[in-house]
Motif scaffolding. Structure first.
Motif, mmCIF file in Angstrom:
data_model
loop_
_atom_site.group_PDB
_atom_site.id
_atom_site.type_symbol
_atom_site.label_atom_id
_atom_site.label_comp_id
_atom_site.label_asym_id
_atom_site.label_seq_id
_atom_site.Cartn_x
_atom_site.Cartn_y
_atom_site.Cartn_z
ATOM 1 N N LEU A 174 -35.960 -31.444 44.078
ATOM 2 C CA LEU A 174 -36.262 -30.053 43.726
ATOM 3 C C LEU A 174 -35.110 -29.361 43.003
ATOM 4 O O LEU A 174 -35.232 -28.205 42.610
ATOM 5 C CB LEU A 174 -36.629 -29.257 44.983
ATOM 6 C CG LEU A 174 -37.934 -29.644 45.679
ATOM 7 C CD1 LEU A 174 -38.160 -28.782 46.917
ATOM 8 C CD2 LEU A 174 -39.122 -29.540 44.737
ATOM 9 N N GLY A 175 -33.996 -30.054 42.856
ATOM 10 C CA GLY A 175 -32.911 -29.520 42.049
ATOM 11 C C GLY A 175 -31.828 -28.786 42.802
ATOM 12 O O GLY A 175 -31.044 -28.054 42.182
ATOM 13 N N ALA A 176 -31.746 -28.959 44.129
ATOM 14 C CA ALA A 176 -30.662 -28.321 44.876
ATOM 15 C C ALA A 176 -29.361 -29.065 44.606
ATOM 16 O O ALA A 176 -29.259 -30.269 44.853
ATOM 17 C CB ALA A 176 -30.965 -28.318 46.374
ATOM 18 N N GLU A 177 -28.374 -28.345 44.101
ATOM 19 C CA GLU A 177 -27.072 -28.950 43.808
ATOM 20 C C GLU A 177 -26.335 -29.313 45.094
ATOM 21 O O GLU A 177 -25.597 -30.291 45.153
ATOM 22 C CB GLU A 177 -26.241 -27.981 42.976
ATOM 23 C CG GLU A 177 -24.881 -28.500 42.571
ATOM 24 C CD GLU A 177 -24.087 -27.486 41.767
ATOM 25 O OE1 GLU A 177 -22.891 -27.731 41.535
ATOM 26 O OE2 GLU A 177 -24.655 -26.442 41.374
ATOM 27 N N GLU A 178 -26.548 -28.514 46.134
ATOM 28 C CA GLU A 178 -25.863 -28.727 47.412
ATOM 29 C C GLU A 178 -26.882 -28.634 48.539
ATOM 30 O O GLU A 178 -27.713 -27.728 48.576
ATOM 31 C CB GLU A 178 -24.779 -27.658 47.610
ATOM 32 C CG GLU A 178 -24.061 -27.743 48.945
ATOM 33 C CD GLU A 178 -23.117 -26.574 49.199
ATOM 34 O OE1 GLU A 178 -22.259 -26.672 50.087
ATOM 35 O OE2 GLU A 178 -23.268 -25.547 48.497
ATOM 36 N N THR A 179 -26.842 -29.592 49.449
ATOM 37 C CA THR A 179 -27.655 -29.521 50.662
ATOM 38 C C THR A 179 -26.732 -29.686 51.861
ATOM 39 O O THR A 179 -25.843 -30.541 51.855
ATOM 40 C CB THR A 179 -28.733 -30.608 50.703
ATOM 41 O OG1 THR A 179 -28.116 -31.902 50.563
ATOM 42 C CG2 THR A 179 -29.766 -30.412 49.605
ATOM 43 N N VAL A 180 -26.931 -28.854 52.869
ATOM 44 C CA VAL A 180 -26.109 -28.934 54.069
ATOM 45 C C VAL A 180 -27.041 -28.941 55.280
ATOM 46 O O VAL A 180 -27.847 -28.020 55.452
ATOM 47 C CB VAL A 180 -25.123 -27.750 54.186
ATOM 48 C CG1 VAL A 180 -24.216 -27.950 55.393
ATOM 49 C CG2 VAL A 180 -24.296 -27.611 52.911
ATOM 50 N N PHE A 181 -26.908 -29.995 56.093
ATOM 51 C CA PHE A 181 -27.715 -30.122 57.298
ATOM 52 C C PHE A 181 -26.796 -30.065 58.522
ATOM 53 O O PHE A 181 -25.583 -29.926 58.398
ATOM 54 C CB PHE A 181 -28.510 -31.429 57.253
ATOM 55 C CG PHE A 181 -29.504 -31.475 56.122
ATOM 56 C CD1 PHE A 181 -30.769 -30.932 56.257
ATOM 57 C CD2 PHE A 181 -29.159 -32.057 54.901
ATOM 58 C CE1 PHE A 181 -31.680 -30.955 55.214
ATOM 59 C CE2 PHE A 181 -30.058 -32.087 53.852
ATOM 60 C CZ PHE A 181 -31.327 -31.536 54.008
ATOM 61 N N VAL A 182 -27.394 -30.183 59.683
ATOM 62 C CA VAL A 182 -26.673 -29.899 60.924
ATOM 63 C C VAL A 182 -25.450 -30.790 61.101
ATOM 64 O O VAL A 182 -24.430 -30.358 61.658
ATOM 65 C CB VAL A 182 -27.622 -30.023 62.130
ATOM 66 C CG1 VAL A 182 -28.089 -31.460 62.344
ATOM 67 C CG2 VAL A 182 -26.987 -29.457 63.392
#
Length: 629
Positions: free
Chosen positions: A367-375
């Protein structure tokens, strides 16, 4: 083959050929399972406890062996081809799990071009020893086939090509029938014990790759719209005009199970003990617009709402059967995030849950998210019960916002919270936690009262998160637009138990409801701080949105509306089209439509129907064919 006829051959009688088919099918199954990343011994232990899995994994391989044995009239040649094909798939599954933490699905065959490009993007460690074993086993079967053949079929009329084709077609027919019945059964699939039913890679490893792969043939379908024409749909993809929008930060927060349930007449909250004071204050704020968003599901389907908002497509329109939108995404897609990225924004997604859940780790990349941060990447987590708190996530958003500002970046962020996730049991926040009593004049059973107390406590914290973010962004000179809404209504007992006791329409059968959308409505508020209100000329910007009288919108139109609000309504032909459709039918929910005056109807004009048809066809084109640069 002529050379093989010159070699001395032993000829297996029919009974020995059948026995060889069974034995070789079992060996190929074991080898395919051995190719997987988990230990074969672990799989064998699971199969020993659930022996039906042995049959379900070996049966499709056995039927393929029968198919090619019939065609080649040689069990070893047939087994060699099946062994090579099945084990190559199994090795590909292992590599994909290690690279993307996602198994191989049948739909991946339609993406061979994308797979080739993706392989260049990863540092892939090929299991060379496993590949060597598979190649040697295949070669050994070929060699055996050169020296061991099969005796002619007992019935003379079936010894030629007719018999070969009938045998192959019969076994393939049985396999297809099984794929559409036994292997398609969700009840059967869900009946097996696994360590984590929501973690698909783990399920594949524990239930066996052959069985799970076959099960996936009928899951997560995308229906081809009637009259779809690829060239026509491609012609709509013209006219991108990036760079038109105003420079404002966009913070989107989708809060778990957030609702204004407590506004129901059954509750007797006062201004002093209102669980949602911040939401209610913003509903009269001159820099805010509020209403209800109509989401795709009731009491679940968080990722489906994310998909609808960000892509402008509709989960409920992907297939006539139930599907999971994030499971049909396997390629780059246009999204709200991509539009902002084309304008130079830093785009991000935050979620205090596991990255594998709903396959978010991969989907947000597509979807084009440059940064993803998970738990697992968040530090100093604060929990309330088993879930990370909304207050922590508010602080995390603030921290990431400050990082973006310090780096001179504009931020477009989508955050999905988790604190108010079900179940709403008395021990949710720990033994002995004291919940404020529910203020209601409805007659509630003890279990329903407990559910409501627990849920409303979470709603209070969600509203406090909203208030904290508004206070924080009110104090910055950076222009910020904050959008805050719920992903779905809460699950409050089987058969809408709590809703029924409250006298809510949600507890009624759909045919008895006045508001047929009541099960799918959650509140939304879009607020601008002073700096953003000035940059956007807030009053004019909101007025130009042409929202319906009720301010109700389908989730699929919310992202498009945010783009238009920030001056990006014409940057993408897709989202420009969605905003046109929104002005005709602000809500589309399966076969229910809402017109601009708030009327709910199953009847629409031919022009509106044509726009809906274009929407469906365009969505299908994007999911199947469009190459996103």
């Amino acid at each position: 083959m002529k050379a093989s006829h010159a070699l001395p051959k032993a000829r297996l009688p029919l009974w020995a050929t059948l026995a060889a088919m069974v034995a070789l099918s079992g060996c190929i199954t074991l080898l395919a399972l051995w190719c997987q990343p988990n230990a074969l011994r672990t799989v064998v232990d699971i199969f020993r406890a659930q022996p039906l899995l042995i049959v379900l994994n070996a049966l499709p391989i056995g039927l393929l062996v029968v198919t090619f044995t019939c065609l080649f009239r040689n069990v070893f040649f047939g087994a060699a081809l099946v062994n090579f094909g099945v084990c190559v798939l199994s090795i590909a599954n292992r590599i994909k799990l290690e690279v993307r933490d996602e198994p191989v699905f049948p739909r991946d065959f339609a993406l061979l071009k994308e797979v080739g490009s993706a392989m260049e993007s990863y540092d892939i460690q090929y299991p060379m020893s496993t590949i060597a074993v598979v190649l040697l086993a295949t070669l050994a079967l070929v060699v055996l086939g050169l020296f061991i053949g099969c005796r002619p079929f007992p019935l003379a009329p079936l010894r030629g090509w007719l018999g070969r084709l009938l045998g192959a077609a019969g076994s393939m027919g049985i396999l297809v029938a099984l794929l559409l019945t036994v292997y398609a059964s969700n009840d059967l699939y869900n009946s097996f014990r696994v360590s984590n039913a929501y973690y698909i890679p783990s399920v594949f490893n524990e239930l066996g790759f052959p069985y799970c792969f076959c099960h996936q043939f009928t899951t997560y379908p995308i229906d081809r719209p009637a009259g779809f024409d690829k060239a026509t749909a491609a012609s709509w993809e013209t006219g991108d005009q990036p760079g038109q929008g105003e420079d404002v930060h966009l913070i989107m927060v989708m809060n778990e199970a957030f609702s204004d349930l407590t506004d129901d007449p059954a509750f007797t909250y006062t201004e002093e003990n209102d669980p949602l004071p911040n939401l209610h204050a913003l509903q009269s704020d001159p820099h805010a617009v509020s209403g209800h968003v109509v989401v795709p599901g009731f009491a679940g389907g968080t990722a489906n709402t994310e998909f609808d908002v960000l892509t402008g497509m509709q989960t409920n329109a992907l297939s006539a059967s139930t599907t999971s939108s994030f499971r049909v995404v396997n390629r780059d897609l246009d999204s709200v995030l991509r539009v902002f990225a084309s304008d130079g924004y830093h785009t991000s997604f935050f979620h205090p849950g596991d990255d594998w859940f709903y396959n978010r780790e991969n989907v947000y990349d597509w979807l084009g998210a440059e940064e993803t941060v998970f738990v697992d990447e968040m530090e100093n987590l604060t929990y309330k019960g088993r879930w990370v708190t909304d207050d922590y996530m508010a602080g995390f958003i603030e921290e990431k916002f400050e990082e973006a500002v310090a780096q001179g970046e504009l931020l477009c962020n989508y955050t999905t919270t988790i604190q108010n996730h079900m179940s709403y049991t008395a021990d949710k926040y720990g033994e002995g936690y004291v919940y404020p009593p529910v203020e209601t004049d409805a007659q509630l059973t003890d279990d329903v009262r407990t559910m409501l107390e627990v849920y409303i406590e979470g709603a209070r914290d969600a509203d406090a998160m909203l208030g904290r973010l508004v206070d924080y962004f009110s104090q910055t000179d950076e222009p910020v637009v904050l959008a805050f809404w719920g992903d779905h209504l809460p699950y409050l007992g089987d058969n809408q138990l709590a809703y029924t006791q409250l006298g809510s329409e949600v507890g009624l059968p759909e045919e008895e409801r006045v508001n047929t959308l009541c099960s799918y409505e959650t509140p939304y508020v879009i607020w601008a701080n002073d700096a953003a209100a000035e940059v956007l000329d807030w009053g004019s910007a909101v007025e130009s949105l042409d929202l319906p009288e009720t301010n109700r919108l389908s989730a699929s139109f919310l992202g498009a509306a945010l783009l238009e609000l920030t001056g990006r309504g014409e940057e993408s032909p897709w989202f420009a089209f969605l905003n046109q459709l929104r002005r005709e039918l602000p809500v589309v929910q399966k076969k229910t439509y809402m017109t601009m005056d708030g009327t709910l109807t199953p009847l629409i004009t031919s022009d509106q129907l044509s726009m809906i048809d274009q929407w469906r066809q365009w969505s299908y084109y994007k999911l199947r064919y469009k190459e996103v640069e």
